[in-house]
Design an enzyme around this catalytic site. Structure first.
Site, PDB file in Angstrom:
ATOM      1  CG  ASN A 208     -13.053   8.705   6.982  1.00  0.00           C
ATOM      2  OD1 ASN A 208     -13.792   8.847   6.024  1.00  0.00           O
ATOM      3  ND2 ASN A 208     -12.989   7.576   7.667  1.00  0.00           N
ATOM      4  CE  LYS A 286     -20.677  18.678  25.356  1.00  0.00           C
ATOM      5  NZ  LYS A 286     -21.182  20.015  25.590  1.00  0.00           N
ATOM      6  CB  ILE A 306     -13.810  -5.055   7.763  1.00  0.00           C
ATOM      7  CG1 ILE A 306     -14.182  -4.279   9.028  1.00  0.00           C
ATOM      8  CG2 ILE A 306     -15.009  -5.842   7.240  1.00  0.00           C
ATOM      9  CD1 ILE A 306     -15.092  -3.088   8.784  1.00  0.00           C
ATOM     10  CE  LYS A 342      -5.560  -3.369   4.534  1.00  0.00           C
ATOM     11  NZ  LYS A 342      -6.695  -2.573   5.029  1.00  0.00           N
TER      12      LYS A 342
HETATM   13  N1  CTP Z   1     -10.335  -1.568   5.709  1.00  0.00           N
HETATM   14  C1  CTP Z   1     -11.115  -2.401   6.481  1.00  0.00           C
HETATM   15  N2  CTP Z   1     -11.055  -2.338   7.841  1.00  0.00           N
HETATM   16  C2  CTP Z   1     -10.231  -1.471   8.454  1.00  0.00           C
HETATM   17  C3  CTP Z   1      -9.415  -0.600   7.674  1.00  0.00           C
HETATM   18  C4  CTP Z   1      -9.492  -0.679   6.312  1.00  0.00           C
HETATM   19  O1  CTP Z   1     -11.869  -3.215   5.933  1.00  0.00           O
HETATM   20  N3  CTP Z   1     -10.196  -1.419   9.760  1.00  0.00           N
HETATM   21  C5  CTP Z   1     -10.388  -1.700   4.264  1.00  0.00           C
HETATM   22  C6  CTP Z   1     -10.959  -0.523   3.525  1.00  0.00           C
HETATM   23  O2  CTP Z   1     -12.361  -0.660   3.345  1.00  0.00           O
HETATM   24  C7  CTP Z   1     -10.210  -0.596   2.208  1.00  0.00           C
HETATM   25  C8  CTP Z   1      -8.875  -1.154   2.573  1.00  0.00           C
HETATM   26  O3  CTP Z   1      -9.074  -1.804   3.825  1.00  0.00           O
HETATM   27  O4  CTP Z   1     -10.816  -1.538   1.332  1.00  0.00           O
HETATM   28  C9  CTP Z   1      -7.730  -0.187   2.675  1.00  0.00           C
HETATM   29  O5  CTP Z   1      -7.906   0.840   3.581  1.00  0.00           O
HETATM   30  P1  CTP Z   1      -6.807   2.019   3.737  1.00  0.00           P
HETATM   31  O6  CTP Z   1      -7.320   2.924   4.805  1.00  0.00           O
HETATM   32  O7  CTP Z   1      -6.485   2.610   2.442  1.00  0.00           O
HETATM   33  O8  CTP Z   1      -5.550   1.216   4.174  1.00  0.00           O
HETATM   34  P2  CTP Z   1      -5.094   0.772   5.597  1.00  0.00           P
HETATM   35  O9  CTP Z   1      -5.319  -0.670   5.705  1.00  0.00           O
HETATM   36  O10 CTP Z   1      -5.733   1.610   6.642  1.00  0.00           O
HETATM   37  O11 CTP Z   1      -3.539   1.035   5.547  1.00  0.00           O
HETATM   38  P3  CTP Z   1      -2.754   2.443   5.729  1.00  0.00           P
HETATM   39  O12 CTP Z   1      -3.681   3.384   6.470  1.00  0.00           O
HETATM   40  O13 CTP Z   1      -1.567   2.040   6.452  1.00  0.00           O
HETATM   41  O14 CTP Z   1      -2.483   2.916   4.319  1.00  0.00           O
END
Ligand code: CTP
Length: 398
Positions: A208, A286, A306, A342
């Site tokens: 990303n 690949k 996480i 969360k």
């Molecule tokens: N995060 C994480 N582990 C993941 C996904 C997200 O620890 N597999 C943590 C990110 O580091 C951040 C928070 O969760 O602190 C929110 O991430 P975000 O991408 O904004 O939200 P999502 O949980 O992915 O929810 P959505 O995509 O539905 O908005």
């Protein structure tokens, strides 16, 4: 805090150098050793004799001084200290530091040191506000240099504004913070930062746009307040901050393992933009076009969360778990729901719609969501957001 510490004090050429003897005296009476380095311009404002008498040590000023080099070489000198302080740090010294020059003793010491560096800038207000000095300051901050002052006030040249060197007592307090006396001294904070990369095959991945800039600024701000920081970072576009323990990872699974291995911690700030999905089975070789025009199918599976895993731990949970939320819709409402779902204590929410320019940019406009409600912070630099967040964390852990 200062007892037994050694400070390499570089004195630049500015009128504020007249305050340096007082600083040396304060540091010495607190038990610190001071090695003075006087630049040629500095010696126009304060004499080597004054500094040597107060420091109780010979003053170094020349790079190619055979006698002094025989006693202690300049590389050794730059590393024997616990902290390097520049007071006053002139516009010229800052510019030379920012470009990594090494053509005299002071600049060479600054390039060769592996110790934290604190500068106390002092200059005319127009010089301080000049875009060149702003650029150099930004570079120095990004390099991990700490800054105290300058203060606003009347200047020796008769103008008024920011440019006066911080007072010796303020410089001494900043030195103590640099040496681990900050409000987060003795605290361990885990920070995650950057994107993760989820392999498709040995050459391709899902990732990303996160640059890791906000996470790096948070790591730096926490370290500035004296925290021991474990900085778990995916492949980011910006370098990790100095003064932290860097744990480089690539995938979400590796990031999760690294966070758990870093426990116990007093707080965790999970600023990484973790990929939500990974390819169910990355190809060992690949993936080739087979000439048929058919496109490969990627089966995705969800990555472990996480943040939720850490916040919902039954044992060994950090006292304060802070998550981030990247939202494109109703920021406050979505982030508050995310906080509850969360199980983390706080969420720093930001609006990542492309028109905000936040993702990958230098500024951020965040909302801090706590159990007490939502606070909107004004749009500011990512460094300023980080400093404010670090101060809030320090207050919460106090
Ligand atoms: N995060 C994480 N582990 C993941 C996904 C997200 O620890 N597999 C943590 C990110 O580091 C951040 C928070 O969760 O602190 C929110 O991430 P975000 O991408 O904004 O939200 P999502 O949980 O992915 O929810 P959505 O995509 O539905 O908005």
């Amino acid at each position: 805090m200062l007892a037994g510490k050694r400070i390499l004090l570089i004195v630049g050429g500015g009128i504020a150098a007249y305050k340096v003897p007082e600083l040396v005296r304060a540091l010495r009476s607190a038990g610190a050793g001071v090695t003075p380095v006087l630049t040629p311009a500095g010696s126009r404002f304060v004499t080597p004799l004054t500094l040597a008498a107060l420091a109780g040590e010979a003053v170094r000023s020349e790079l190619f001084d055979l006698d002094a080099e025989a006693r202690m070489g300049h590389i050794e000198l730059s590393r024997a200290a616990d902290l390097v302080v520049i007071a006053p740090a002139t516009a010229d010294l800052m510019a030379r530091m920012a470009t990594g020059q090494a053509d005299d003793l002071a600049s060479t010491l600054l390039l060769a040191t592996d110790k934290p560096v604190l500068i106390a800038p002092a200059m005319n207000v127009r010089m301080w506000e000049h875009p060149a000095t702003r650029r150099n300051l930004a570079t120095l901050l990004a390099d991990g240099v700490r800054v105290v002052g300058p203060n606003p006030g009347e200047m020796a040249c008769g103008e008024w504004g920011p440019g006066r060197m911080a007072e010796p007592a303020e410089i001494r307090a900043a030195i103590e913070t640099c040496l681990g006396g900050g409000p987060l001294a003795g605290r361990h904070v885990i920070v995650t930062s950057g994107p993760t990369r989820e392999p498709i095959d040995p050459v391709r991945y899902i990732a990303n746009r996160s640059s890791g800039a906000q996470g790096a600024a948070i790591g730096r701000a926490l370290a500035h307040l004296g925290a021991r920081v474990t900085f778990v970072t995916g492949p980011a576009a910006v370098p990790p901050p100095p003064g932290v323990t860097v744990v480089p990872v690539e995938t979400a699974a590796e990031m999760k393992a690294a966070v758990e291995a870093a426990l116990p911690a007093d707080a965790a700030v999970l600023a990484a933009a973790v990929a939500d999905w990974r390819v169910a089975e990355a190809s060992a070789g690949k993936i080739k076009k087979d000439g048929s025009g058919r496109t490969p199918r990627l089966d995705l599976v969800e990555n472990p969360d996480i943040l939720a895993g850490l916040a919902q731990r039954s044992g060994g949970r950090p006292r304060l778990v802070v998550g981030f939320a990247a939202e494109t819709g109703d920021v406050a409402e979505n982030a508050a729901a995310k906080r509850r779902r969360k199980g983390c204590d706080w969420i720093v929410a930001n609006d990542v719609r492309p028109e905000t320019g936040i993702m990958g940019g230098t500024e951020n406009a965040v909302m801090l969501i706590t159990p007490e409600g939502a606070e909107s912070w004004p749009r500011m630099g990512k460094d300023a957001v980080a400093r404010r967040l670090a101060e809030r964390i320090a207050a919460a852990l106090a």
